[in-house]
Design a protein around this motif. Structure first.
Motif, PDB file in Angstrom:
ATOM      1  N   ARG A 176      -6.404  -3.560 -22.298  1.00 31.40           N
ATOM      2  CA  ARG A 176      -5.942  -3.372 -20.919  1.00 31.40           C
ATOM      3  C   ARG A 176      -6.874  -4.081 -19.950  1.00 31.40           C
ATOM      4  NH1 ARG A 176      -5.095   1.920 -21.432  1.00 31.40           N
ATOM      5  NH2 ARG A 176      -7.058   2.378 -20.407  1.00 31.40           N
ATOM      6  N   ASN A 177      -8.200  -3.910 -20.198  1.00 27.40           N
ATOM      7  CA  ASN A 177      -9.172  -4.550 -19.316  1.00 27.40           C
ATOM      8  C   ASN A 177      -9.001  -6.055 -19.312  1.00 27.40           C
ATOM      9  OD1 ASN A 177     -10.244  -2.167 -18.598  1.00 27.40           O
ATOM     10  ND2 ASN A 177     -12.080  -2.326 -19.858  1.00 27.40           N
ATOM     11  N   LYS A 178      -8.778  -6.616 -20.497  1.00 26.34           N
ATOM     12  CA  LYS A 178      -8.613  -8.060 -20.609  1.00 26.34           C
ATOM     13  C   LYS A 178      -7.383  -8.514 -19.847  1.00 26.34           C
ATOM     14  CE  LYS A 178     -10.823  -9.392 -24.820  1.00 26.34           C
ATOM     15  NZ  LYS A 178     -10.545  -9.207 -26.252  1.00 26.34           N
ATOM     16  N   GLU A 179      -6.293  -7.771 -20.021  1.00 24.28           N
ATOM     17  CA  GLU A 179      -5.055  -8.123 -19.337  1.00 24.28           C
ATOM     18  C   GLU A 179      -5.252  -8.057 -17.834  1.00 24.28           C
ATOM     19  OE1 GLU A 179      -2.023  -6.551 -22.799  1.00 24.28           O
ATOM     20  OE2 GLU A 179      -2.268  -5.389 -20.951  1.00 24.28           O
ATOM     21  N   GLN A 180      -5.955  -7.016 -17.408  1.00 31.42           N
ATOM     22  CA  GLN A 180      -6.234  -6.829 -15.994  1.00 31.42           C
ATOM     23  C   GLN A 180      -6.996  -8.027 -15.449  1.00 31.42           C
ATOM     24  OE1 GLN A 180      -5.105  -3.954 -14.553  1.00 31.42           O
ATOM     25  NE2 GLN A 180      -5.577  -4.931 -12.599  1.00 31.42           N
ATOM     26  N   LYS A 181      -8.000  -8.473 -16.220  1.00 32.21           N
ATOM     27  CA  LYS A 181      -8.835  -9.585 -15.779  1.00 32.21           C
ATOM     28  C   LYS A 181      -8.010 -10.858 -15.652  1.00 32.21           C
ATOM     29  CE  LYS A 181     -13.495  -8.470 -17.080  1.00 32.21           C
ATOM     30  NZ  LYS A 181     -14.175  -8.266 -18.352  1.00 32.21           N
ATOM     31  N   SER A 182      -7.193 -11.148 -16.655  1.00 34.08           N
ATOM     32  CA  SER A 182      -6.427 -12.388 -16.611  1.00 34.08           C
ATOM     33  C   SER A 182      -5.390 -12.304 -15.484  1.00 34.08           C
ATOM     34  CB  SER A 182      -5.755 -12.664 -17.954  1.00 34.08           C
ATOM     35  OG  SER A 182      -4.800 -11.668 -18.213  1.00 34.08           O
ATOM     36  N   ASP A 188      -5.937 -10.689 -12.628  1.00 34.42           N
ATOM     37  CA  ASP A 188      -6.687 -10.898 -11.391  1.00 34.42           C
ATOM     38  C   ASP A 188      -6.919 -12.370 -11.122  1.00 34.42           C
ATOM     39  OD1 ASP A 188      -6.705  -8.271 -10.967  1.00 34.42           O
ATOM     40  OD2 ASP A 188      -8.753  -7.903 -11.664  1.00 34.42           O
ATOM     41  N   HIS A 189      -7.106 -13.147 -12.194  1.00 28.26           N
ATOM     42  CA  HIS A 189      -7.414 -14.550 -12.023  1.00 28.26           C
ATOM     43  C   HIS A 189      -6.249 -15.321 -11.424  1.00 28.26           C
ATOM     44  CE1 HIS A 189     -11.406 -15.144 -13.405  1.00 28.26           C
ATOM     45  NE2 HIS A 189     -11.212 -14.357 -14.447  1.00 28.26           N
ATOM     46  N   HIS A 190      -5.023 -14.875 -11.733  1.00 29.03           N
ATOM     47  CA  HIS A 190      -3.865 -15.636 -11.276  1.00 29.03           C
ATOM     48  C   HIS A 190      -3.611 -15.486  -9.794  1.00 29.03           C
ATOM     49  CE1 HIS A 190      -2.747 -17.198 -15.062  1.00 29.03           C
ATOM     50  NE2 HIS A 190      -2.844 -16.009 -15.635  1.00 29.03           N
TER      51      HIS A 190
END
Lengths: 249, 109
Positions: free
Chosen positions: B99-105, B107-109
């Motif tokens: 979930r954290n990883k998905e959240q980070k990617s 945020d980047h967009h």
């Protein structure tokens, strides 16, 4: 629950059932009634300070950070699983591992004395495995001596800058072996042989336990390393909060 | 988990299974009894006849030895409790990371 988790759980369940069916025999631990009362009491008293220290340590760990209960529960569960699996060894008899190395490395040896005690009580009451009268002696060997050995070796190897994973492997494996050495010595003290006394008797008991235990100690080392790898990739914040990562710096 | 870690993880599990299974196939004659029994045999060898002075509580209550199948059931329960807790938390940590990883990617967009 995701599909992946379901699959994981299914896989683990099959794994555990497969092992549960394996022939159940008494292995390890001093059996109920096999230690004279004076030794039972002596080992029991010897355990008390460690258990008290462990209780306080666990309480302060949890007070500092409630979330470390995740790792604490996992360390306890690891002991539950590992010490219930009786594994065939090269000597043609079965024995099981202790699983105490993980908790010792993560939380320090005192905390493990409580976790180990829970498992030993479970086995003594429900399984007639180990025993209530020998609880003190078994707690001392499995939940105190073994974890202290594991912790000591881990810290020493860290100081010597040995590879991180190798340090965990060796600590868990030697901690496991050490537990059995202590069990052998405990039996030897209670049953000194007529010719040669305690030392001769210890050699005999170690001769029974050690060769069986060596491959299992290796397995314990491997599994402990595996779970630490998992935790290091998925529980970084928890490991940092209990000071596991900091200690290495 | 990085690729390299994943490989080590799997190798470790495989190695432990191998160590456990190989003796079973290699030693055809062995009975694979408990080393604890061997311990009590050793006690008798040193001490002569030995009668344990205390019988396990459950055996006293049942007035007999715990049947082998029931014993393996309880061992199974022990394994189950442990695996249950481990699997629950492992799954939870795993999903949290994802979930954290998905959240980070995101945020980047």
């Amino acid at each position: 629950m995701t599909q992946k988790q379901k699959k994981q759980i299914a896989a683990v369940s099959i794994f555990s059932i497969a092992f549960g069916i394996a022939p159940a025999v008494n292995a390890m631990h001093i059996m109920e009634g096999y230690l004279a009362p004076k030794y039972c009491i002596a080992w029991g008293i010897l355990c008390l300070p460690f258990a008290a220290a462990g209780f306080l340590k666990i309480r302060s760990t949890l007070n500092e950070n409630r979330r470390s209960i995740t790792l604490l529960a996992m360390s306890g569960a690891f002991i539950f699983v590992i010490s219930s699996l009786k594994i065939p060894s090269v000597t043609g008899s079965c024995s099981h591992m202790t699983g105490t190395g993980l908790g010792a490395i993560l939380f320090g040896p005192c905390s493990v004395s409580i976790l180990g005690l829970i498992v030993l009580v479970f086995q003594a009451v429900l399984l007639a495995h180990g025993g209530l009268t020998t609880l003190g002696a078994n707690t001392f060997s499995m939940a105190i001596a073994g974890p202290f050995a594991a912790y000591g070796i881990y810290r020493l190897l860290k100081k010597l800058k040995v590879n991180h994973l190798a340090a965990i492997f060796l600590a868990a494996a030697i901690g496991d072996l050490f537990t059995y050495c202590i069990t052998g010595i405990q039996l030897a003290v209670a049953y000194p042989s007529e010719a040669g006394g305690i030392a001769a008797s210890a050699a005999k008991f170690l001769g029974v336990f050690a060769p069986t235990q060596i491959p299992l100690a290796v397995i314990e080392g491997l599994l402990t390393t595996a779970i630490v790898i998992f935790l290091e990739s998925f529980a970084k914040s928890e490991l940092t909060s209990i000071g596991f990562f900091k200690k290495e710096a | 988990m990085e690729k390299k870690q994943k490989k080590i993880f799997i190798a470790l599990i495989l190695a432990s299974v191998l160590i456990a299974v190989v003796p079973l196939f290699a030693l055809k004659e062995a009975k694979f009894g408990g080393s604890d029994d061997a311990g009590s045999v050793m006690v008798e060898e040193i001490q002569g006849e030995y009668t344990p002075w205390f019988t396990p509580v459950l055996e006293t209550m049942l007035n007999r030895e715990i049947p082998g199948e029931v014993e393996s059931l309880i061992f199974c329960v022990q394994t189950g409790i442990g695996v249950g807790i481990l699997a629950f938390y492992m799954g939870r940590l795993y999903e949290r990371n994802k979930r954290n990883k998905e959240q980070k990617s995101y945020d980047h967009h």
